[in-house]
Design a protein around this motif. Structure first.
Motif, PDB file in Angstrom:
ATOM      1  N   GLY A   1      29.080 -39.647 -11.574  1.00 52.99           N
ATOM      2  CA  GLY A   1      29.989 -38.585 -11.171  1.00 52.99           C
ATOM      3  C   GLY A   1      31.443 -38.893 -11.466  1.00 52.99           C
ATOM      4  O   GLY A   1      32.301 -38.019 -11.320  1.00 52.99           O
ATOM      5  N   ARG A   2      31.722 -40.120 -11.885  1.00 54.97           N
ATOM      6  CA  ARG A   2      33.088 -40.515 -12.253  1.00 54.97           C
ATOM      7  C   ARG A   2      33.111 -41.097 -13.670  1.00 54.97           C
ATOM      8  O   ARG A   2      33.757 -40.559 -14.563  1.00 54.97           O
ATOM      9  CB  ARG A   2      33.625 -41.557 -11.254  1.00 54.97           C
ATOM     10  CG  ARG A   2      33.761 -41.059  -9.833  1.00 54.97           C
ATOM     11  CD  ARG A   2      35.011 -40.227  -9.621  1.00 54.97           C
ATOM     12  NE  ARG A   2      36.217 -41.008  -9.808  1.00 54.97           N
ATOM     13  CZ  ARG A   2      36.786 -41.764  -8.865  1.00 54.97           C
ATOM     14  NH1 ARG A   2      36.230 -41.849  -7.664  1.00 54.97           N
ATOM     15  NH2 ARG A   2      37.901 -42.412  -9.114  1.00 54.97           N
TER      16      ARG A   2
ATOM     17  N   ILE B   1      21.629 -36.478  -6.789  1.00 53.64           N
ATOM     18  CA  ILE B   1      21.567 -36.170  -8.219  1.00 53.64           C
ATOM     19  C   ILE B   1      21.731 -34.662  -8.407  1.00 53.64           C
ATOM     20  O   ILE B   1      21.008 -33.866  -7.802  1.00 53.64           O
ATOM     21  CB  ILE B   1      20.221 -36.623  -8.829  1.00 53.64           C
ATOM     22  CG1 ILE B   1      20.040 -38.138  -8.682  1.00 53.64           C
ATOM     23  CG2 ILE B   1      20.125 -36.197 -10.298  1.00 53.64           C
ATOM     24  CD1 ILE B   1      21.051 -38.978  -9.434  1.00 53.64           C
ATOM     25  N   THR B   2      22.680 -34.276  -9.242  1.00 60.67           N
ATOM     26  CA  THR B   2      22.842 -32.860  -9.591  1.00 60.67           C
ATOM     27  C   THR B   2      21.615 -32.398 -10.369  1.00 60.67           C
ATOM     28  O   THR B   2      21.146 -33.088 -11.277  1.00 60.67           O
ATOM     29  CB  THR B   2      24.109 -32.661 -10.432  1.00 60.67           C
ATOM     30  OG1 THR B   2      25.246 -32.940  -9.611  1.00 60.67           O
ATOM     31  CG2 THR B   2      24.211 -31.236 -10.956  1.00 60.67           C
ATOM     32  N   THR B   3      21.093 -31.239 -10.007  1.00 61.21           N
ATOM     33  CA  THR B   3      19.890 -30.733 -10.666  1.00 61.21           C
ATOM     34  C   THR B   3      20.111 -29.323 -11.193  1.00 61.21           C
ATOM     35  O   THR B   3      20.973 -28.585 -10.707  1.00 61.21           O
ATOM     36  CB  THR B   3      18.687 -30.713  -9.700  1.00 61.21           C
ATOM     37  OG1 THR B   3      18.991 -29.882  -8.579  1.00 61.21           O
ATOM     38  CG2 THR B   3      18.343 -32.115  -9.223  1.00 61.21           C
ATOM     39  N   ILE B   4      19.318 -28.978 -12.197  1.00 58.95           N
ATOM     40  CA  ILE B   4      19.218 -27.595 -12.660  1.00 58.95           C
ATOM     41  C   ILE B   4      17.740 -27.232 -12.609  1.00 58.95           C
ATOM     42  O   ILE B   4      16.889 -27.991 -13.066  1.00 58.95           O
ATOM     43  CB  ILE B   4      19.815 -27.401 -14.074  1.00 58.95           C
ATOM     44  CG1 ILE B   4      19.233 -28.397 -15.076  1.00 58.95           C
ATOM     45  CG2 ILE B   4      21.326 -27.525 -14.031  1.00 58.95           C
ATOM     46  CD1 ILE B   4      19.751 -28.207 -16.504  1.00 58.95           C
TER      47      ILE B   4
ATOM     48  N   LEU C   1      24.732 -28.730  -7.177  1.00 61.49           N
ATOM     49  CA  LEU C   1      25.763 -29.723  -7.469  1.00 61.49           C
ATOM     50  C   LEU C   1      25.750 -30.844  -6.430  1.00 61.49           C
ATOM     51  O   LEU C   1      25.828 -30.595  -5.223  1.00 61.49           O
ATOM     52  CB  LEU C   1      27.132 -29.044  -7.493  1.00 61.49           C
ATOM     53  CG  LEU C   1      28.306 -29.872  -7.997  1.00 61.49           C
ATOM     54  CD1 LEU C   1      28.111 -30.243  -9.462  1.00 61.49           C
ATOM     55  CD2 LEU C   1      29.609 -29.104  -7.802  1.00 61.49           C
ATOM     56  N   ARG C   2      25.637 -32.085  -6.927  1.00 62.53           N
ATOM     57  CA  ARG C   2      25.701 -33.262  -6.060  1.00 62.53           C
ATOM     58  C   ARG C   2      26.598 -34.314  -6.718  1.00 62.53           C
ATOM     59  O   ARG C   2      27.219 -34.049  -7.737  1.00 62.53           O
ATOM     60  CB  ARG C   2      24.286 -33.797  -5.801  1.00 62.53           C
ATOM     61  CG  ARG C   2      23.369 -32.780  -5.110  1.00 62.53           C
ATOM     62  CD  ARG C   2      22.071 -33.413  -4.627  1.00 62.53           C
ATOM     63  NE  ARG C   2      21.207 -32.415  -3.989  1.00 62.53           N
ATOM     64  CZ  ARG C   2      20.102 -31.911  -4.545  1.00 62.53           C
ATOM     65  NH1 ARG C   2      19.716 -32.325  -5.751  1.00 62.53           N
ATOM     66  NH2 ARG C   2      19.379 -31.009  -3.908  1.00 62.53           N
TER      67      ARG C   2
END
Length: 238
Positions: A178-179, A199-202, A234-235
């Motif tokens: 994330g960075r 964890i960001t997922t779609i 969004l995570r």
């Protein structure tokens, strides 16, 4: 959610065609005429893993008894009712929804495993998004155990094994998700809420897909082709 929504109003039998049109043909010969409705996921691949159509077989099912689920019939998307994913459009639009977060990264990498039966339209939508929004990009077939992650890359992964490799490598290289590097994973699960602080997922909404199909069977929903919702959760990993 199909069975749950139908409840006691219907009996549901499940048959698996394993992406094989020959097996579908056998199943139709054995079962055509035995049911009030047929719900079909028309994902088919030949022996070399190339997508193929089964339109000639699908046409054998009476139109008033057929519902398509998960993907449309190629080149006949508007011909059959049901609930479908538009894989190219879905990834294009969902990445647009997160574009302010993606702009933190210098390059987008789609990890699309070779030899796995994933929809190739995902690659088409990814390339189109990167072209329209001027992102440097790369498509690879896996996360190499021996190659380090590059700071400034954001990975979009389909396979769980590739997700695990990226999380492990980021820890080993002291890179912050994330960075320093980003990761987006296909298909949300409860584990991804807590893995690496999120964890960001779609993902498509599978619950909604099953519910809508059941409502079409019961007549509570119009029997037309319906695009299923596809969203980004969004995570911290983005």
């Amino acid at each position: 959610s199909i069975v749950e929504t139908l409840g006691a109003q219907a009996t549901v039998d499940l048959y698996i065609h394993h992406y094989n049109r020959n097996l579908l043909e056998d199943l139709l010969e054995q079962n055509l005429g035995n049911y009030n409705y047929y719900v079909l996921a028309p994902h088919f691949f030949d022996q070399d893993g190339h997508p193929e159509t089964a339109y000639d077989l699908i046409k054998r099912i009476p139109k008033d008894k057929l519902l398509i689920i998960d993907r449309g019939v190629k080149d006949h998307e508007n011909e059959f009712p049901g609930v479908y994913q538009d894989f190219a459009k879905d990834i294009f639009e969902v990445l647009e929804s997160g574009i302010t977060h993606l702009r933190k990264y210098q390059r987008l990498i789609l990890v699309f495993p070779k030899g796995e039966l994933y929809p190739i339209e995902i690659m088409d939508g990814f390339k189109r998004f990167c072209f329209f929004h001027d992102f440097k990009n790369l498509i690879v077939d896996g996360v190499d155990d021996d190659e380090p992650l590059d700071e400034g890359d954001c990975h979009i992964v389909l396979a769980e094994s590739d997700l695990v490799n990226i999380v492990k490598k980021s820890r080993e290289q002291l890179l912050r998700l994330g960075r320093d590097v980003g990761v987006i994973s296909y298909n949300d699960t409860p584990l991804k809420e807590i893995l690496a602080e999120g964890i960001t997922t779609i993902s498509t909404d599978f619950q909604s897909m099953g519910k809508t199909i059941a409502e079409q069977i019961m007549g509570a929903e119009d029997r037309i082709p319906i695009k299923n919702p596809f969203r980004m959760t969004l995570r911290k990993s983005l």
